[in-house]
Design an enzyme around this catalytic site. Structure first.
Site, short mmCIF file in Angstrom:
data_model
loop_
_atom_site.label_atom_id
_atom_site.label_comp_id
_atom_site.label_asym_id
_atom_site.label_seq_id
_atom_site.Cartn_x
_atom_site.Cartn_y
_atom_site.Cartn_z
N SER A 1 30.30 -16.85 -5.21
CA SER A 1 30.45 -16.24 -3.88
C SER A 1 29.06 -15.91 -3.30
O SER A 1 28.93 -15.70 -2.10
CB SER A 1 31.29 -14.96 -3.96
OG SER A 1 30.81 -14.10 -4.98
N ASP B 1 28.99 -17.85 -12.97
CA ASP B 1 29.94 -18.86 -12.50
C ASP B 1 29.36 -20.25 -12.60
O ASP B 1 28.19 -20.48 -12.26
CB ASP B 1 30.23 -18.62 -11.01
CG ASP B 1 31.63 -18.09 -10.76
OD1 ASP B 1 32.49 -18.20 -11.66
OD2 ASP B 1 31.85 -17.57 -9.65
N GLU C 1 36.72 -22.29 -12.70
CA GLU C 1 38.01 -22.19 -12.00
C GLU C 1 38.97 -23.30 -12.46
O GLU C 1 38.53 -24.42 -12.70
CB GLU C 1 37.78 -22.30 -10.48
CG GLU C 1 36.98 -21.15 -9.91
CD GLU C 1 36.81 -21.22 -8.39
OE1 GLU C 1 37.41 -22.10 -7.74
OE2 GLU C 1 36.06 -20.37 -7.87
N GLU D 1 43.11 -14.21 -9.13
CA GLU D 1 42.68 -13.90 -7.75
C GLU D 1 43.82 -14.10 -6.76
O GLU D 1 44.46 -15.16 -6.72
CB GLU D 1 41.48 -14.78 -7.34
CG GLU D 1 41.04 -14.49 -5.90
CD GLU D 1 39.66 -14.97 -5.53
OE1 GLU D 1 38.91 -15.43 -6.41
OE2 GLU D 1 39.34 -14.87 -4.32
O1 KIV Z 1 32.56 -15.95 -7.08
C1 KIV Z 1 33.05 -14.83 -7.23
O2 KIV Z 1 32.51 -13.82 -6.77
C2 KIV Z 1 34.29 -14.73 -7.98
C3 KIV Z 1 34.99 -13.40 -7.95
C4 KIV Z 1 35.56 -13.19 -6.62
C5 KIV Z 1 35.99 -13.30 -9.03
O3 KIV Z 1 34.72 -15.66 -8.56
#
Ligand code: KIV
Length: 303
Positions: free
Chosen positions: A51, A89, A121, A188
Site C-alpha cells: 500500500s 509484502d 496475496e 481483508e
Molecule cells: O499493503 C498493505 O498495506 C496490506 C494491508 C492493508 C494488510 O496488505
C-alpha cells in the site's frame, strides 16, 4: 498505554502464532523509520505493505510497485524498529509465476531488509508457492478476501463474502493457506460473520482489516488510522487528526516566513569573537546545535 513487549528483542514468527486464543495481535503498516520507531512500542508486528505505492508514492493501485521499493522501505522500517516482527509484502509480479521465482524474490527481500517474514496475496492458487517458501526457511503470511493486487480482476475494491454463496470458496482458501504452512492470514474486507467463522476454524491467527473484531488480530494502514490519508475505506477508524495537525503547522510556518517572524534569534548563529587565549568564543548566546551535529548515527538492527 505502556510498551507491551519488555523483552527488548524482536518478536518471532512462532511467538505471533502462539498468540492465537491468548491475546489479540496488534499490527500496523509502516513505511519509514520514524513512524516505525513510534509504533514499535505498541505493536506485535509491522507490515511494510505494498500500500506504500499508493500512500507514499501516489500510484493509483498497488500493481505498479517494484520489488526494490519494498527493499528500500523494508530497510527503513527494520532500522527504525527494535522489537516488532517486520513483515514485508511481496509486490505484484514477483511471486505468481512460479515457486522458484517467488523464492528468489522473497529471499532477496529477506537478505536485503533483514525482515522476519513476507506476505503474499492469494488463497489456493498460492498454496504450492507458500509450501515451497516455508520449506526453505521463509515464513509466509497469507492474505485473502479483498486482495488489492487483483483489483483489475475483482473489478474494484469490493468487500468479499457478503453473500453466503461466496463463503465456501473463501473458507476453503483460508484452510488451504493454513495447510500450506502460512503462519497467519490477513482477512481483508470480509463479511463479519464469515471472518468470525474462519477465525474459529483455523489454528493459525487471522489478522483482520475490515473483517471482524473476532479475528485474532487487527491491522490498519497507519496513515489511514492517523487521519492523514485523504480518503479511507469504511472499515477505517481515525484515531488521530495528523493531516489537520500537519496542515496547521505548515500554514503557521508559511505565515512566519512571510512575516519574517521565523527564524528568530534562537534559531540562528551569531558571530564568534576571538578571546584573549587566542581561541574564539561566541559573541552572544551559545548557538543551538544544528540537527546535523545532534543526529545520532542510525543503528542497523536485525530481526
Ligand atoms: O499493503 C498493505 O498495506 C496490506 C494491508 C492493508 C494488510 O496488505
Amino acid at each position: 498505554m505502556s510498551a507491551h513487549n519488555p523483552t527488548k528483542r524482536r518478536i518471532s514468527v512462532p511467538e505471533i502464532r502462539a498468540k492465537k486464543k491468548v491475546e489479540p495481535i496488534v499490527s500496523l503498516t509502516a513505511y519509514h523509520a520514524h513512524t516505525a520507531a513510534i509504533a514499535d512500542q505498541y505493536v506485535d508486528f509491522l507490515l511494510v505493505g505494498d500500500s506504500l505505492g499508493m500512500v507514499m508514492h501516489g500510484f493509483e493501485s498497488t500493481v505498479p510497485v517494484p520489488l526494490e521499493l519494498m527493499v528500500t522501505h523494508g530497510r527503513a522500517v527494520v532500522r527504525g524498529s527494535k522489537t516488532a516482527l517486520v513483515v514485508v509484502d511481496m509486490p505484484f509480479g514477483t511471486y505468481e509465476e512460479s515457486p522458484q521465482v517467488a523464492f528468489r524474490n522473497a529471499a532477496h527481500l529477506m537478505k536485503e531488509t533483514s525482515c522476519g517474514a513476507v506476505k503474499l496475496e492469494g488463497g489456493r492458487r498460492m498454496a504450492e508457492t507458500i509450501r515451497y517458501l516455508v520449506d526453505r526457511g521463509i515464513p509466509v503470511m497469507a492474505h485473502i478476501g479483498l486482495t488489492p493486487q487483483s483489483v483489475h480482476t475483482l473489478g474494484g475494491y469490493k468487500a468479499q463474502g457478503r453473500s453466503k454463496d461466496q463463503w465456501d470458496d473463501i473458507e476453503e482458501d483460508a484452510r488451504i493457506v493454513e495447510e500450506a504452512g502460512a503462519f497467519a492470514v490477513v482477512l481483508e474486507a470480509i463479511a463479519e460473520p464469515l471472518a468470525a467463522r474462519i477465525t474459529k476454524a483455523l489454528a493459525i491467527p487471522t489478522i483482520g482489516i475490515g473483517a471482524s473484531a473476532e479475528c485474532d488480530g487487527q491491522i490498519l494502514v497507519m496513515e489511514d488510522m492517523l487521519g492523514l490519508s485523504p480518503r479511507v475505506p469504511k472499515f477505517v477508524k481515525k484515531f488521530g487528526k495528523v493531516g489537520d495537525a500537519i496542515n496547521a503547522a505548515i500554514s503557521d510556518y508559511a505565515d512566519e516566513v512571510r512575516s519574517r517572524k521565523f527564524p528568530a534569534p534562537e534559531h540562528t548563529y551569531s558571530l564568534k569573537v576571538a578571546n584573549s587565549g587566542g581561541g574564539t568564543k561566541p559573541s552572544g548566546a551559545a548557538p543551538a546545535k544544528s540537527r546535523t551535529t545532534r543526529r545520532k548515527k542510525p543503528k542497523i538492527v536485525g530481526c
